[in-house]
Design a protein around this motif. Sequence first.
Motif, mmCIF file in Angstrom:
data_model
loop_
_atom_site.group_PDB
_atom_site.id
_atom_site.type_symbol
_atom_site.label_atom_id
_atom_site.label_comp_id
_atom_site.label_asym_id
_atom_site.label_seq_id
_atom_site.Cartn_x
_atom_site.Cartn_y
_atom_site.Cartn_z
ATOM 1 N N GLN A 64 -62.651 107.472 43.119
ATOM 2 C CA GLN A 64 -61.564 107.472 44.094
ATOM 3 C C GLN A 64 -60.574 106.399 43.654
ATOM 4 O O GLN A 64 -60.981 105.303 43.273
ATOM 5 C CB GLN A 64 -62.072 107.148 45.493
ATOM 6 N N TYR A 65 -59.291 106.703 43.728
ATOM 7 C CA TYR A 65 -58.306 105.731 43.255
ATOM 8 C C TYR A 65 -58.331 104.435 44.055
ATOM 9 O O TYR A 65 -58.011 103.379 43.539
ATOM 10 C CB TYR A 65 -56.899 106.328 43.193
ATOM 11 N N SER A 66 -58.769 104.474 45.309
ATOM 12 C CA SER A 66 -58.825 103.260 46.126
ATOM 13 C C SER A 66 -59.805 102.234 45.551
ATOM 14 O O SER A 66 -59.687 101.039 45.826
ATOM 15 C CB SER A 66 -59.194 103.601 47.568
ATOM 16 N N GLN A 67 -60.744 102.671 44.735
ATOM 17 C CA GLN A 67 -61.707 101.759 44.115
ATOM 18 C C GLN A 67 -61.041 100.806 43.129
ATOM 19 O O GLN A 67 -61.606 99.778 42.781
ATOM 20 C CB GLN A 67 -62.798 102.549 43.398
ATOM 21 N N ALA A 68 -59.850 101.127 42.685
ATOM 22 C CA ALA A 68 -59.146 100.283 41.722
ATOM 23 C C ALA A 68 -58.468 99.084 42.372
ATOM 24 O O ALA A 68 -58.071 98.150 41.675
ATOM 25 C CB ALA A 68 -58.112 101.108 40.968
ATOM 26 N N LYS A 69 -58.338 99.078 43.685
ATOM 27 C CA LYS A 69 -57.560 98.040 44.376
ATOM 28 C C LYS A 69 -58.044 96.625 44.054
ATOM 29 O O LYS A 69 -57.242 95.772 43.674
ATOM 30 C CB LYS A 69 -57.591 98.281 45.884
#
Length: 111
Positions: A23-28
């Motif tokens: 999930q792209y939110s994991q990159a935050k």
Amino acid sequence: MRPVERGDLPIDPNTGIPIVFTQYSQAKSHLIDRVGEYCSYCERSINHLLHVEHIQPKAARPDLERRWDNFLLSCVNCNAAKGHEELILRGASRFGNTIPKSNDISSVSAP
């Protein structure tokens, strides 16, 4: 626009291999560790409500949705102002200096 030096794909400390984001939110958290708590567009220091922004929008480029080199941090206002606009990319690195195709993000002002 704030210069972004996010570096190479983060490495998992337990395995020593590059992290694959499901999930792209994991990159935050990785982006914050690398570039700080700043909006990449308006350059304001934001200690909450930062979003993982896609340089190339998910709708136009679903293949880049979870790619590290397509991520920036953005405040709510700049993220909304950019919307689904595609960006023209130029500069020394793949996503070095980014400029909007039609909207002037540099004119966006946050409260």
